[in-house]
Scaffold this motif. Structure first.
Motif, PDB file in Angstrom:
ATOM      1  N   LYS A 228       0.823  -1.217   0.000  1.00  0.00           N
ATOM      2  CA  LYS A 228       0.000   0.000   0.000  1.00  0.00           C
ATOM      3  C   LYS A 228       0.858   1.269   0.000  1.00  0.00           C
ATOM      4  CE  LYS A 228      -3.344  -2.488   2.882  1.00  0.00           C
ATOM      5  NZ  LYS A 228      -3.921  -2.559   4.253  1.00  0.00           N
ATOM      6  N   GLU A 229       2.173   1.089   0.184  1.00  0.00           N
ATOM      7  CA  GLU A 229       3.098   2.225   0.295  1.00  0.00           C
ATOM      8  C   GLU A 229       4.067   2.225  -0.890  1.00  0.00           C
ATOM      9  OE1 GLU A 229       3.140   4.362   2.864  1.00  0.00           O
ATOM     10  OE2 GLU A 229       1.764   3.374   4.266  1.00  0.00           O
ATOM     11  N   PRO A 230       4.660   3.380  -1.202  1.00  0.00           N
ATOM     12  CA  PRO A 230       5.718   3.397  -2.229  1.00  0.00           C
ATOM     13  C   PRO A 230       6.910   2.568  -1.752  1.00  0.00           C
ATOM     14  CG  PRO A 230       4.984   5.628  -1.683  1.00  0.00           C
ATOM     15  CD  PRO A 230       4.396   4.718  -0.646  1.00  0.00           C
ATOM     16  N   PRO A 231       7.659   1.947  -2.663  1.00  0.00           N
ATOM     17  CA  PRO A 231       8.837   1.173  -2.246  1.00  0.00           C
ATOM     18  C   PRO A 231       9.835   2.050  -1.497  1.00  0.00           C
ATOM     19  CG  PRO A 231       8.307   0.744  -4.550  1.00  0.00           C
ATOM     20  CD  PRO A 231       7.459   1.898  -4.123  1.00  0.00           C
TER      21      PRO A 231
ATOM     22  N   ASP B  14      21.263  -1.139   7.605  1.00  0.00           N
ATOM     23  CA  ASP B  14      20.795  -0.346   6.472  1.00  0.00           C
ATOM     24  C   ASP B  14      19.456   0.318   6.785  1.00  0.00           C
ATOM     25  OD1 ASP B  14      20.728   0.693   3.887  1.00  0.00           O
ATOM     26  OD2 ASP B  14      19.712  -1.068   3.074  1.00  0.00           O
ATOM     27  N   LEU B  15      18.527  -0.453   7.349  1.00  0.00           N
ATOM     28  CA  LEU B  15      17.195   0.088   7.632  1.00  0.00           C
ATOM     29  C   LEU B  15      17.210   1.083   8.790  1.00  0.00           C
ATOM     30  CD1 LEU B  15      15.071  -3.153   7.131  1.00  0.00           C
ATOM     31  CD2 LEU B  15      15.165  -1.154   5.632  1.00  0.00           C
ATOM     32  N   LEU B  16      18.083   0.892   9.726  1.00  0.00           N
ATOM     33  CA  LEU B  16      18.215   1.863  10.825  1.00  0.00           C
ATOM     34  C   LEU B  16      18.657   3.229  10.289  1.00  0.00           C
ATOM     35  CD1 LEU B  16      19.822  -0.295  13.670  1.00  0.00           C
ATOM     36  CD2 LEU B  16      17.538   0.742  13.669  1.00  0.00           C
ATOM     37  N   LEU B  17      19.516   3.225   9.281  1.00  0.00           N
ATOM     38  CA  LEU B  17      19.948   4.483   8.656  1.00  0.00           C
ATOM     39  C   LEU B  17      18.762   5.202   8.010  1.00  0.00           C
ATOM     40  CD1 LEU B  17      23.337   3.438   7.000  1.00  0.00           C
ATOM     41  CD2 LEU B  17      23.017   4.919   9.001  1.00  0.00           C
ATOM     42  N   TYR B  18      17.882   4.424   7.354  1.00  0.00           N
ATOM     43  CA  TYR B  18      16.688   5.023   6.752  1.00  0.00           C
ATOM     44  C   TYR B  18      15.798   5.639   7.825  1.00  0.00           C
ATOM     45  CZ  TYR B  18      17.181   3.490   1.904  1.00  0.00           C
ATOM     46  OH  TYR B  18      17.590   3.354   0.604  1.00  0.00           O
ATOM     47  N   MET B  19      15.629   4.950   8.945  1.00  0.00           N
ATOM     48  CA  MET B  19      14.767   5.447  10.017  1.00  0.00           C
ATOM     49  C   MET B  19      15.319   6.728  10.636  1.00  0.00           C
ATOM     50  SD  MET B  19      13.196   2.108  11.969  1.00  0.00           S
ATOM     51  CE  MET B  19      14.547   0.949  11.860  1.00  0.00           C
ATOM     52  N   MET B  20      16.647   6.808  10.713  1.00  0.00           N
ATOM     53  CA  MET B  20      17.272   8.013  11.270  1.00  0.00           C
ATOM     54  C   MET B  20      17.218   9.179  10.293  1.00  0.00           C
ATOM     55  SD  MET B  20      20.566   6.691  13.457  1.00  0.00           S
ATOM     56  CE  MET B  20      21.288   5.681  12.161  1.00  0.00           C
ATOM     57  N   GLU B  21      17.126   8.846   9.010  1.00  0.00           N
ATOM     58  CA  GLU B  21      17.144   9.892   7.984  1.00  0.00           C
ATOM     59  C   GLU B  21      15.860  10.701   7.967  1.00  0.00           C
ATOM     60  OE1 GLU B  21      17.368  10.193   3.117  1.00  0.00           O
ATOM     61  OE2 GLU B  21      18.389   8.529   4.121  1.00  0.00           O
ATOM     62  N   SER B  22      14.710  10.007   8.108  1.00  0.00           N
ATOM     63  CA  SER B  22      13.434  10.724   8.026  1.00  0.00           C
ATOM     64  C   SER B  22      12.315   9.932   8.709  1.00  0.00           C
ATOM     65  CB  SER B  22      13.064  10.969   6.556  1.00  0.00           C
ATOM     66  OG  SER B  22      11.755  11.478   6.459  1.00  0.00           O
TER      67      SER B  22
ATOM     68  N   VAL C  49      10.035   5.521   8.578  1.00  0.00           N
ATOM     69  CA  VAL C  49      10.077   4.612   9.737  1.00  0.00           C
ATOM     70  C   VAL C  49       9.147   3.412   9.580  1.00  0.00           C
ATOM     71  CG1 VAL C  49       9.570   4.398  12.204  1.00  0.00           C
ATOM     72  CG2 VAL C  49      10.871   6.362  11.355  1.00  0.00           C
ATOM     73  N   LYS C  50       7.896   3.657   9.198  1.00  0.00           N
ATOM     74  CA  LYS C  50       6.926   2.565   9.111  1.00  0.00           C
ATOM     75  C   LYS C  50       7.391   1.484   8.136  1.00  0.00           C
ATOM     76  CE  LYS C  50       2.203   1.394   7.752  1.00  0.00           C
ATOM     77  NZ  LYS C  50       0.911   1.896   7.202  1.00  0.00           N
ATOM     78  N   ARG C  51       7.787   1.900   6.932  1.00  0.00           N
ATOM     79  CA  ARG C  51       8.213   0.926   5.923  1.00  0.00           C
ATOM     80  C   ARG C  51       9.500   0.210   6.345  1.00  0.00           C
ATOM     81  NH1 ARG C  51       8.315   4.844   0.900  1.00  0.00           N
ATOM     82  NH2 ARG C  51       8.402   6.364   2.600  1.00  0.00           N
ATOM     83  N   ALA C  52      10.407   0.950   6.948  1.00  0.00           N
ATOM     84  CA  ALA C  52      11.662   0.333   7.404  1.00  0.00           C
ATOM     85  C   ALA C  52      11.399  -0.696   8.498  1.00  0.00           C
ATOM     86  CB  ALA C  52      12.626   1.405   7.898  1.00  0.00           C
ATOM     87  N   LEU C  53      10.490  -0.392   9.405  1.00  0.00           N
ATOM     88  CA  LEU C  53      10.161  -1.333  10.482  1.00  0.00           C
ATOM     89  C   LEU C  53       9.498  -2.599   9.939  1.00  0.00           C
ATOM     90  CD1 LEU C  53       8.858   1.005  13.348  1.00  0.00           C
ATOM     91  CD2 LEU C  53      10.925  -0.419  13.376  1.00  0.00           C
ATOM     92  N   LEU C  54       8.620  -2.412   8.954  1.00  0.00           N
ATOM     93  CA  LEU C  54       7.970  -3.579   8.339  1.00  0.00           C
ATOM     94  C   LEU C  54       8.996  -4.486   7.660  1.00  0.00           C
ATOM     95  CD1 LEU C  54       4.784  -1.856   6.846  1.00  0.00           C
ATOM     96  CD2 LEU C  54       4.798  -3.612   8.636  1.00  0.00           C
ATOM     97  N   LEU C  55       9.944  -3.879   6.947  1.00  0.00           N
ATOM     98  CA  LEU C  55      10.998  -4.657   6.285  1.00  0.00           C
ATOM     99  C   LEU C  55      11.924  -5.319   7.316  1.00  0.00           C
ATOM    100  CD1 LEU C  55      11.939  -2.271   3.336  1.00  0.00           C
ATOM    101  CD2 LEU C  55      10.923  -4.558   3.130  1.00  0.00           C
ATOM    102  N   LEU C  56      12.200  -4.603   8.396  1.00  0.00           N
ATOM    103  CA  LEU C  56      13.054  -5.161   9.441  1.00  0.00           C
ATOM    104  C   LEU C  56      12.390  -6.372  10.094  1.00  0.00           C
ATOM    105  CD1 LEU C  56      15.683  -4.959  11.015  1.00  0.00           C
ATOM    106  CD2 LEU C  56      14.556  -3.321  12.560  1.00  0.00           C
ATOM    107  N   GLU C  57      11.087  -6.287  10.308  1.00  0.00           N
ATOM    108  CA  GLU C  57      10.347  -7.434  10.850  1.00  0.00           C
ATOM    109  C   GLU C  57      10.413  -8.619   9.893  1.00  0.00           C
ATOM    110  OE1 GLU C  57       6.323  -6.528  11.905  1.00  0.00           O
ATOM    111  OE2 GLU C  57       6.884  -6.080  13.980  1.00  0.00           O
ATOM    112  N   ILE C  58      10.264  -8.341   8.601  1.00  0.00           N
ATOM    113  CA  ILE C  58      10.337  -9.409   7.605  1.00  0.00           C
ATOM    114  C   ILE C  58      11.701 -10.085   7.655  1.00  0.00           C
ATOM    115  CG2 ILE C  58      10.487  -9.852   5.107  1.00  0.00           C
ATOM    116  CD1 ILE C  58       8.174  -7.841   4.775  1.00  0.00           C
ATOM    117  N   ALA C  59      12.764  -9.286   7.702  1.00  0.00           N
ATOM    118  CA  ALA C  59      14.112  -9.855   7.791  1.00  0.00           C
ATOM    119  C   ALA C  59      14.264 -10.701   9.046  1.00  0.00           C
ATOM    120  CB  ALA C  59      15.154  -8.736   7.780  1.00  0.00           C
TER     121      ALA C  59
END
Length: 235
Positions: free
Chosen positions: A109-112, A165-173, A177-187
């Motif tokens: 539902k979100e942009p990549p 990698d995903l933590l850097l995205y979360m710190m950037e903006s 955060v939501k998309r990075a957390l979802l991907l982190l859970e998947i990993a």
């Protein structure tokens, strides 16, 4: 009477392997739904979790029938008890696959956020681990145990890379955060499936060798009956 028991054991074993291939297929479908951003495929995986639960129940019922009527001994008894344990592991794999699919649904539902590179690599290695661990059980052969253990270490390394990698995205903006957390859970779920594959390996090695082995980092650790541990090289 013994030939009937042998037939029942073979039927039971086929049931465990059928559940195994189904669990591996669920996992691959969940990963495909993520990569392809396919909401319909993700929904299929979520529905498949109920079938996986039913397969575990049927395996337990067959095991109780064999144990109650035939009282198997030695290798036949080990095959049944190991099959029960593996059925529980496979059900846990199905749960993780369903969770991956649910996160994939949210992400669709979100942009990549970013191109997916390391997560598909993790998934490919994990899928191979699941298939090889099931072949070990099917063949009652412990030979591949060290190799699968090493693959688990590879998955762990990739997971750490994904996390950084995903933590850097979360710190950037905050909007990432939501998309990075979802991907982190998947990993994290993929890493857990890899761990579950090593649990199948450990159960199979115990069935074959009669000794308790644990996958530790990239090696197998044999626990001596008299206490202490023995590290065995895969070389």
């Amino acid at each position: 009477m013994r030939w009937i028991l042998r037939e029942k054991i073979e039927e039971f074993k086929k049931g465990v392997l059928k559940a195994g291939w189904f669990a591996e297929k669920m996992f691959r479908k969940a990963i495909s739904s993520l990569i392809e951003r396919n909401a319909n495929l993700a929904s299929e995986v979520v529905s498949d979790d109920d079938l996986m639960d039913q397969m575990e129940i049927e395996i337990h019922e067959k095991a109780m029938e064999i144990l109650g009527i035939f009282t198997p001994i030695k290798m036949e008894l080990k095959m049944v008890t190991t099959g029960i344990r593996i059925a529980e592991i496979l059900e846990s794999m199905g749960d993780r696959s369903a969770r991956i699919a649910k996160n994939a649904l949210e992400l669709s539902k979100e942009p990549p956020l970013k191109p997916l590179v390391d997560i598909p690599k993790m998934a490919d290695i994990t899928s191979d681990m699941v298939k090889e661990s099931l072949r070990m059980f099917a063949d009652a052969d412990a030979e591949k145990s060290f190799e699968i253990c090493k693959q688990d270490a590879e998955v762990d390394e990739l997971y750490e890379r994904v996390k950084e990698d995903l933590l850097l995205y979360m710190m950037e903006s905050p909007r990432y955060v939501k998309r990075a957390l979802l991907l982190l859970e998947i990993a994290s779920f993929i890493e857990e499936v890899a761990d579950l594959a090593t649990n199948i390996v450990e159960a199979t090695v115990y069935m074959v060798k009669g000794d308790l082995y644990k996958c530790c980092h990239d090696d197998m650790v044999a626990f001596k009956k008299g206490g202490g541990i023995l590290f065995e090289s895969s070389d």
